[in-house]
Design a protein around this motif. Structure first.
Motif, PDB file in Angstrom:
ATOM      1  N   GLU A  12      56.658  16.120  15.304  1.00 48.33           N
ATOM      2  CA  GLU A  12      56.502  14.684  15.109  1.00 48.33           C
ATOM      3  C   GLU A  12      55.180  14.350  14.420  1.00 48.33           C
ATOM      4  OE1 GLU A  12      57.873  11.916  18.310  1.00 48.33           O
ATOM      5  OE2 GLU A  12      58.009  13.780  19.459  1.00 48.33           O
ATOM      6  N   HIS A  13      54.094  14.975  14.885  1.00 50.58           N
ATOM      7  CA  HIS A  13      52.787  14.741  14.259  1.00 50.58           C
ATOM      8  C   HIS A  13      52.821  15.156  12.785  1.00 50.58           C
ATOM      9  CE1 HIS A  13      50.131  13.326  17.435  1.00 50.58           C
ATOM     10  NE2 HIS A  13      50.683  14.194  18.282  1.00 50.58           N
ATOM     11  N   TYR A  16      54.885  12.714  10.754  1.00 45.10           N
ATOM     12  CA  TYR A  16      54.178  11.428  10.627  1.00 45.10           C
ATOM     13  C   TYR A  16      53.062  11.514   9.583  1.00 45.10           C
ATOM     14  CZ  TYR A  16      51.391   7.360  12.067  1.00 45.10           C
ATOM     15  OH  TYR A  16      50.684   6.185  12.085  1.00 45.10           O
ATOM     16  N   GLY A  77      62.612   8.452   9.999  1.00 48.34           N
ATOM     17  CA  GLY A  77      61.507   8.275  10.938  1.00 48.34           C
ATOM     18  C   GLY A  77      61.665   7.017  11.768  1.00 48.34           C
ATOM     19  N   GLU A  78      62.146   5.948  11.151  1.00 49.59           N
ATOM     20  CA  GLU A  78      62.375   4.698  11.889  1.00 49.59           C
ATOM     21  C   GLU A  78      63.439   4.894  12.967  1.00 49.59           C
ATOM     22  OE1 GLU A  78      63.704   0.048  11.042  1.00 49.59           O
ATOM     23  OE2 GLU A  78      63.952   1.579   9.495  1.00 49.59           O
ATOM     24  N   MET A  80      64.256   7.741  14.367  1.00 50.11           N
ATOM     25  CA  MET A  80      63.766   8.689  15.357  1.00 50.11           C
ATOM     26  C   MET A  80      62.848   8.024  16.374  1.00 50.11           C
ATOM     27  SD  MET A  80      61.745  12.307  14.700  1.00 50.11           S
ATOM     28  CE  MET A  80      60.621  11.580  13.498  1.00 50.11           C
ATOM     29  N   TRP A  81      61.932   7.175  15.916  1.00 51.18           N
ATOM     30  CA  TRP A  81      60.905   6.635  16.812  1.00 51.18           C
ATOM     31  C   TRP A  81      61.209   5.239  17.354  1.00 51.18           C
ATOM     32  CZ3 TRP A  81      57.680   8.817  12.423  1.00 51.18           C
ATOM     33  CH2 TRP A  81      57.259  10.110  12.718  1.00 51.18           C
ATOM     34  N   ARG A  85      64.807   5.682  20.402  1.00 47.20           N
ATOM     35  CA  ARG A  85      63.721   6.035  21.319  1.00 47.20           C
ATOM     36  C   ARG A  85      64.173   6.080  22.776  1.00 47.20           C
ATOM     37  NH1 ARG A  85      58.844   1.985  21.272  1.00 47.20           N
ATOM     38  NH2 ARG A  85      60.556   0.646  21.993  1.00 47.20           N
ATOM     39  N   VAL A  91      63.656  11.530  21.473  1.00 44.50           N
ATOM     40  CA  VAL A  91      63.344  12.008  20.130  1.00 44.50           C
ATOM     41  C   VAL A  91      63.821  13.442  19.915  1.00 44.50           C
ATOM     42  CG1 VAL A  91      61.451  12.580  18.556  1.00 44.50           C
ATOM     43  CG2 VAL A  91      61.388  10.452  19.860  1.00 44.50           C
TER      44      VAL A  91
END
Length: 327
Positions: A12-13, A16, A77-78, A80-81, A85, A91
């Protein structure tokens, strides 16, 4: 888990950070694109209409492909997070089940298109700087076709309803494809740099230091041969082949550079600063001199001009204007 031996948090990091840095690089690409368009329609542009048309279409296609890549990653990404959520599995479950959703496969296909369009341009630059010798590009073309076939196979395997971009079947094709295309870029980079370095010396000796130094600088050679793209490719290939979560970071940067590197070359072409057939012809054609010290290009065996003091050719003007490339 999308990658073996690493936590979902690392993935994830990496995703991002890669998305943000990739967004910055995408903005840089858009800037280069508008610089190209402005140069193409600038009054006094000496490129042929065919060259201008090709540059405009090629650049636009590259930007569109990278736009698809950026957009699909942002949407994934939208989801996923934010969207998924609070759903069961969170996730981690989303990454496992939605990594090959149709729009992500579409984004991956856009990256493949960008990579191979960039490779095609680089092979063409190799063809040009080696004086249009077909034998020079035989091996690169074979490697290019092999990489393209593997890339298509990887897209098919990863894009199936039960496919997994990070699965072993997908990685098997992906590592082979990435290895071939990245190695191809490194080889092309080395050979283009070697040629530019050698030709720069000939150019300096023939037409003066001011004209030769453009091609002798490291920056000119790196931009011309897309070295940054090759470097980022290596930085992506190593962690990806090890199924390391940080690979997704470098993967996003590499995919954006696949669009930037060709546009940098196109920008140099439309501004008349890339290596061209004209420059090769100037070097191959010997120089003769008139009595008034003005030089002309002539198809004759070079001879040393003589004067009362013996053989001493007059100096070549340093600020010779080089005609722009007409691909």
């Amino acid at each position: 888990m999308p990658v073996k031996g690493n936590s979902t948090v690392l993935f994830e990091h990496s995703f991002y950070i890669g998305s943000y840095m990739g967004g910055i690089m995408y903005g840089f690409e858009i800037t280069i694109y508008f610089m190209i368009i402005r140069a193409l329609f600038r009054r006094g542009n000496k490129n042929s209409s065919r060259s201008r048309r090709f540059s405009a279409i090629y650049s636009t296609v590259m930007v569109l492909l990278n736009t698809i890549d950026v957009s699909t990653n942002a949407f994934w990404g939208e989801d996923m997070w934010i969207t998924y959520r609070d759903k069961p599995g969170g996730v981690s479950q989303f990454i496992t089940t939605e990594v090959s959703v149709w729009y992500e496969t579409w984004g991956s296909a856009a990256v493949v298109g960008s990579v191979f369009l960039g490779d095609a341009l680089l092979i063409y630059r190799l063809f040009l700087v080696y004086g249009r010798r077909s034998v020079v590009v035989v091996f690169p073309i074979i490697a290019y076709i092999a990489g393209l076939v593997l890339a298509i196979q990887q897209l098919v395997v990863a894009g199936k309803p039960d496919g997994d971009f990070f699965g072993l079947d997908s990685i098997k094709f992906a590592v082979s494809y990435y290895s071939i295309t990245i190695t191809l870029n490194i080889v092309l980079t080395v050979f283009i740099c070697m040629r530019l370095s050698t030709m720069s010396k000939w150019f300096t000796n023939t037409l003066g230091k001011e004209n030769g130094k453009v091609y002798s600088t490291a920056a000119a050679m790196l931009v011309e041969s897309a070295a940054p793209y090759s470097i980022l490719g290596l930085m992506y290939l190593i962690p990806f082949s090890r199924q390391d979560g940080i690979g997704i970071l470098f993967g996003q940067l590499w995919s954006k550079m696949s669009g930037i590197a060709p546009l940098l070359i196109i920008l140099r072409v439309v501004n008349g600063r890339a290596w061209s057939d004209d420059k090769t012809e100037h070097i191959r054609t010997p120089l003769t001199f008139r009595k008034d010290d003005d030089f002309v290009l002539a198809n004759a065996v070079p001879t040393a001009p003589t004067n009362a003091n013996g053989p001493s050719p007059p100096p070549v003007p340093a600020q010779l204007q080089i005609p722009p490339e007409i691909p």
